[in-house]
Design a protein around this motif. Structure first.
Motif, PDB file in Angstrom:
ATOM      1  N   THR A   1      37.437  48.448  26.823  1.00  0.00           N
ATOM      2  CA  THR A   1      37.085  46.975  28.323  1.00  0.00           C
ATOM      3  C   THR A   1      35.820  48.174  28.094  1.00  0.00           C
ATOM      4  O   THR A   1      35.569  48.697  28.387  1.00  0.00           O
ATOM      5  N   ILE A   2      35.529  47.205  29.827  1.00  0.00           N
ATOM      6  CA  ILE A   2      34.371  47.165  30.471  1.00  0.00           C
ATOM      7  C   ILE A   2      35.271  46.707  31.647  1.00  0.00           C
ATOM      8  O   ILE A   2      35.517  45.600  31.669  1.00  0.00           O
ATOM      9  N   GLY A   3      35.407  47.397  31.685  1.00  0.00           N
ATOM     10  CA  GLY A   3      36.643  47.956  32.849  1.00  0.00           C
ATOM     11  C   GLY A   3      37.835  48.343  33.014  1.00  0.00           C
ATOM     12  O   GLY A   3      37.138  49.919  32.340  1.00  0.00           O
ATOM     13  N   LEU A   4      39.045  48.918  33.535  1.00  0.00           N
ATOM     14  CA  LEU A   4      39.736  49.595  33.498  1.00  0.00           C
ATOM     15  C   LEU A   4      40.333  49.944  32.199  1.00  0.00           C
ATOM     16  O   LEU A   4      40.879  48.652  31.563  1.00  0.00           O
ATOM     17  N   PRO A   5      40.792  50.609  31.538  1.00  0.00           N
ATOM     18  CA  PRO A   5      40.749  50.190  30.574  1.00  0.00           C
ATOM     19  C   PRO A   5      42.591  49.867  30.820  1.00  0.00           C
ATOM     20  O   PRO A   5      43.664  49.742  31.613  1.00  0.00           O
ATOM     21  N   LEU A   6      42.370  49.241  29.075  1.00  0.00           N
ATOM     22  CA  LEU A   6      44.231  48.420  28.336  1.00  0.00           C
ATOM     23  C   LEU A   6      44.479  48.733  27.762  1.00  0.00           C
ATOM     24  O   LEU A   6      44.464  49.423  26.751  1.00  0.00           O
ATOM     25  N   ILE A   7      46.043  49.198  28.880  1.00  0.00           N
ATOM     26  CA  ILE A   7      47.233  50.042  27.537  1.00  0.00           C
ATOM     27  C   ILE A   7      48.406  49.475  27.436  1.00  0.00           C
ATOM     28  O   ILE A   7      48.404  48.290  28.253  1.00  0.00           O
ATOM     29  N   SER A   8      49.371  49.808  26.884  1.00  0.00           N
ATOM     30  CA  SER A   8      50.571  48.793  25.800  1.00  0.00           C
ATOM     31  C   SER A   8      52.001  49.531  26.729  1.00  0.00           C
ATOM     32  O   SER A   8      51.479  50.701  27.207  1.00  0.00           O
ATOM     33  N   LYS A   9      52.944  49.066  26.241  1.00  0.00           N
ATOM     34  CA  LYS A   9      53.844  49.355  27.360  1.00  0.00           C
ATOM     35  C   LYS A   9      54.411  50.348  27.008  1.00  0.00           C
ATOM     36  O   LYS A   9      55.155  52.014  27.069  1.00  0.00           O
ATOM     37  N   LYS A  10      54.241  50.953  25.406  1.00  0.00           N
ATOM     38  CA  LYS A  10      54.748  52.436  24.473  1.00  0.00           C
ATOM     39  C   LYS A  10      53.866  53.205  25.600  1.00  0.00           C
ATOM     40  O   LYS A  10      53.951  54.338  25.581  1.00  0.00           O
ATOM     41  N   TRP A  11      52.841  53.084  25.419  1.00  0.00           N
ATOM     42  CA  TRP A  11      51.930  54.280  25.781  1.00  0.00           C
ATOM     43  C   TRP A  11      52.316  54.452  27.627  1.00  0.00           C
ATOM     44  O   TRP A  11      52.463  55.284  28.080  1.00  0.00           O
ATOM     45  N   GLU A  12      52.617  53.189  28.211  1.00  0.00           N
ATOM     46  CA  GLU A  12      53.783  53.552  29.928  1.00  0.00           C
ATOM     47  C   GLU A  12      55.136  54.549  29.338  1.00  0.00           C
ATOM     48  O   GLU A  12      54.571  55.561  30.514  1.00  0.00           O
ATOM     49  N   LYS A  13      55.414  53.985  29.177  1.00  0.00           N
ATOM     50  CA  LYS A  13      57.273  54.283  28.631  1.00  0.00           C
ATOM     51  C   LYS A  13      56.081  56.254  28.196  1.00  0.00           C
ATOM     52  O   LYS A  13      57.125  57.545  28.447  1.00  0.00           O
ATOM     53  N   THR A  14      55.591  56.193  27.500  1.00  0.00           N
ATOM     54  CA  THR A  14      54.839  57.700  26.611  1.00  0.00           C
ATOM     55  C   THR A  14      54.657  58.599  27.737  1.00  0.00           C
ATOM     56  O   THR A  14      54.777  60.061  28.258  1.00  0.00           O
ATOM     57  N   PHE A  15      53.793  57.791  29.043  1.00  0.00           N
ATOM     58  CA  PHE A  15      53.542  58.690  30.767  1.00  0.00           C
ATOM     59  C   PHE A  15      54.095  58.457  31.379  1.00  0.00           C
ATOM     60  O   PHE A  15      53.462  58.248  32.709  1.00  0.00           O
ATOM     61  N   SER A  16      55.373  58.271  31.627  1.00  0.00           N
ATOM     62  CA  SER A  16      56.257  57.316  33.279  1.00  0.00           C
ATOM     63  C   SER A  16      56.017  58.270  33.842  1.00  0.00           C
ATOM     64  O   SER A  16      56.134  57.861  34.827  1.00  0.00           O
ATOM     65  N   ASP A  17      55.948  59.740  32.943  1.00  0.00           N
ATOM     66  CA  ASP A  17      55.854  60.407  34.184  1.00  0.00           C
ATOM     67  C   ASP A  17      55.244  60.945  35.254  1.00  0.00           C
ATOM     68  O   ASP A  17      55.104  61.728  36.784  1.00  0.00           O
ATOM     69  N   LEU A  18      54.247  60.656  34.505  1.00  0.00           N
ATOM     70  CA  LEU A  18      52.576  60.500  35.158  1.00  0.00           C
ATOM     71  C   LEU A  18      52.610  59.133  36.157  1.00  0.00           C
ATOM     72  O   LEU A  18      51.295  59.303  37.350  1.00  0.00           O
TER      73      LEU A  18
END
Length: 184
Positions: free
Chosen positions: A60-77
């Motif tokens: 990206t140019i801007g904030l990184p774009l992340i998937s729902k799988k990424w979100e689930k992997t780091f849900s504790d953060l």
């Protein structure tokens, strides 16, 4: 060991934060500000590829774009180290993808080891980093931060990298501290 978080994609393209349509100012994206917004952020790209959803991080140019799988992997953060913002990715033909979040990193910390790293500071105070090392314990208790000295640098811990590797997240590159494209 610390790493700089970077991205890759099948073709040379960036998903661009569309400042005119978004309410959040460009520079605020790199400041570690928690945004109280229900707004959906717009990113533009020339075309939405058929394989876009096979990636967990997009360049990206801007904030990184992340998937729902990424979100689930780091849900504790979520809420501790970062905030997730809803997005629309729109191409030139008007096609849209709403499967990614913008990753807003909440901590911007001074972490560059100025003794070991190789860098210059220009007349505006901006850092040109050629070889980076991170100061011991600079990330404190955080797994992912923005480097205060160069806010486009996202720094992660060994544990964070390992979690990405174990979950086979795609589209992420990790640049190990001490790595440089320059010969010294």
């Amino acid at each position: 060991m610390y790493y700089r978080f970077s991205t890759f994609y099948k073709r040379d393209v960036s998903f661009v934060y569309e400042q005119k349509s978004n309410k959040i100012e460009w520079l605020d994206l790199f400041a570690g500000i928690h945004f109280n917004t229900e707004s959906t952020l717009l990113y533009l790209v020339d075309k939405i590829d058929s394989y876009i959803n096979k990636y967990d991080v997009l360049p990206t140019i801007g904030l990184p774009l992340i998937s729902k799988k990424w979100e689930k992997t780091f849900s504790d953060l979520v809420g501790k180290d970062f905030q997730l913002l809803n997005t629309i990715i729109r191409d030139k033909k008007g096609n849209e993808n709403r499967e990614f979040f913008a990753l807003n990193i909440l901590h911007v910390l001074p972490c560059l080891d100025k003794t070991k790293s190789i860098f210059d500071i220009d007349e505006d105070g901006d850092y040109d980093i050629r070889k980076f090392y991170i100061s011991p314990n600079a990330l404190q208790k955080h797994s992912i931060i923005r480097m205060e000295e160069h806010s486009s640098y996202i720094i992660v811990t060994e544990k964070f990298k390992k979690q990405c590797d174990e979950n086979h997240l795609k589209g992420i590159l990790f640049i190990e501290e001490g790595h440089s494209i320059y010969n010294y």
